[in-house]
Motif scaffolding. Structure first.
Motif, mmCIF file in Angstrom:
data_model
loop_
_atom_site.group_PDB
_atom_site.id
_atom_site.type_symbol
_atom_site.label_atom_id
_atom_site.label_comp_id
_atom_site.label_asym_id
_atom_site.label_seq_id
_atom_site.Cartn_x
_atom_site.Cartn_y
_atom_site.Cartn_z
ATOM 1 N N ALA A 71 0.831 -1.208 0.000
ATOM 2 C CA ALA A 71 0.000 0.000 0.000
ATOM 3 C C ALA A 71 0.863 1.254 0.000
ATOM 4 C CB ALA A 71 -0.928 -0.007 1.210
ATOM 5 N N ASP A 72 1.951 1.226 0.759
ATOM 6 C CA ASP A 72 2.862 2.376 0.774
ATOM 7 C C ASP A 72 3.483 2.594 -0.600
ATOM 8 O OD1 ASP A 72 2.314 2.735 3.438
ATOM 9 O OD2 ASP A 72 4.188 1.848 4.175
ATOM 10 N N GLY A 73 3.821 1.491 -1.272
ATOM 11 C CA GLY A 73 4.374 1.607 -2.619
ATOM 12 C C GLY A 73 3.392 2.239 -3.576
ATOM 13 N N THR A 74 2.123 1.842 -3.490
ATOM 14 C CA THR A 74 1.090 2.430 -4.348
ATOM 15 C C THR A 74 0.953 3.911 -4.076
ATOM 16 O OG1 THR A 74 -0.121 0.333 -4.438
ATOM 17 C CG2 THR A 74 -1.368 2.349 -4.928
ATOM 18 N N TYR A 75 0.966 4.294 -2.800
ATOM 19 C CA TYR A 75 0.850 5.712 -2.446
ATOM 20 C C TYR A 75 2.027 6.496 -2.986
ATOM 21 C CZ TYR A 75 0.814 9.995 0.248
ATOM 22 O OH TYR A 75 0.844 11.314 0.596
ATOM 23 N N MET A 76 3.227 5.983 -2.826
ATOM 24 C CA MET A 76 4.420 6.711 -3.256
ATOM 25 C C MET A 76 4.435 6.916 -4.768
ATOM 26 S SD MET A 76 5.940 7.690 -0.578
ATOM 27 C CE MET A 76 7.370 8.364 -1.430
#
Length: 269
Positions: A260-265
């Motif tokens: 999820a953090d990767g998608t946000y970044m």
């Protein structure tokens, strides 16, 4: 084109340490799936790989994941490192000689139960210790950055503390590793601090936090991360931005939080 590099700290897995300690191949695979290209590790998460840096290097080279930084935590409350503290940092320096582009990230443990007790003395002592560590690391070609945090007993927690900290970082040539979540937790404006001290920003941590000071997954809190990314792009920052999620969700699903953090970044790059 921006030369910022994006990676993840191993801390989200550390929140589920019994399941993931030493699982470096798995962590690397999830990082890749999330779209990250680098790893910053806590020593406790590397286990046998910390004793065998060549094994770690071979693994990450094969997966095309950069080893970006090693985080080491200690007290450093005395005017000089204790024998145990020096042994730990010297071991870390020896390890990083296998990863010449990786940073040594120094983080304070904050073991003293009363922050305000002899605070200035503790601050001065810690700065002496990190200066000595940075000097030894520099002799081996390793760049050291200091990462203040916002734990209740951290000796560099508030903006008033940072003024003392920055005097030494500038005078001793030590890099600054701003942590957006910790600054928000202590009531600071992260973009303002980063702008004021951009000259020594050499490594960056992103974590999000709610208005009531609870760490959240990226994009669910009050952090204005896009403005920071945009500023770093404008000023030709070429280092790493590391997500370091400390949300409760990481305990339930560490892999899911990294993804999820990767998608946000990707949305804010």
């Amino acid at each position: 084109m921006s030369k910022i590099k994006y990676g993840s700290q191993t801390y989200p897995w550390q929140m589920n340490i019994q399941k993931y300690h030493g699982q470096v191949p798995h962590m690397a695979d999830v990082l890749i799936q999330a779209g990250f290209t680098g790893m910053e590790a806590e020593i406790c998460m590397l286990e046998d790989y910390y004793k065998s840096p060549k094994k770690l290097k071979d693994l990450l080279d094969e997966k095309q994941v950069a080893f970006a930084a090693l985080a080491i935590h200690d007290d450093w409350l005395l005017p000089e490192e204790t024998d145990e503290e020096r042994a730990r940092t010297d071991e870390a320096i020896e390890f990083l000689k296998h990863f010449p582009t990786a940073k040594l990230v120094l983080c304070h443990v904050a073991a003293d139960p009363v922050r305000e007790h002899n605070l200035y003395e503790k601050q001065v002592n810690q700065l002496k210790c990190i200066s000595a560590i940075a000097r030894r690391a520099s002799e081996e070609g390793i760049v050291t950055v200091y990462h203040p945090n916002s734990g209740p007993n951290s000796v560099f927690r508030y903006e008033s503390d940072y003024h003392i900290m920055f005097d030494t970082l500038y005078s001793k040539g030590i890099g600054y590793a701003p942590d957006v979540g910790h600054m928000l937790n202590a009531g600071m404006d992260p973009l303002k601090v980063i702008k004021e001290h951009r000259d020594i920003v050499q490594h960056v941590h992103f974590k999000d936090i709610s208005a009531d000071h609870v760490f959240t997954t990226m994009g669910e809190g009050i952090g204005d991360f896009k403005s920071i990314v945009d500023f770093l792009k404008e000023t030709n920052y070429q280092g790493w931005i590391m997500t370091e999620d400390e949300s409760a969700a990481a305990v339930l699903d560490s892999d899911g939080v990294i993804l999820a953090d990767g998608t946000y970044m990707k949305r804010i790059q």
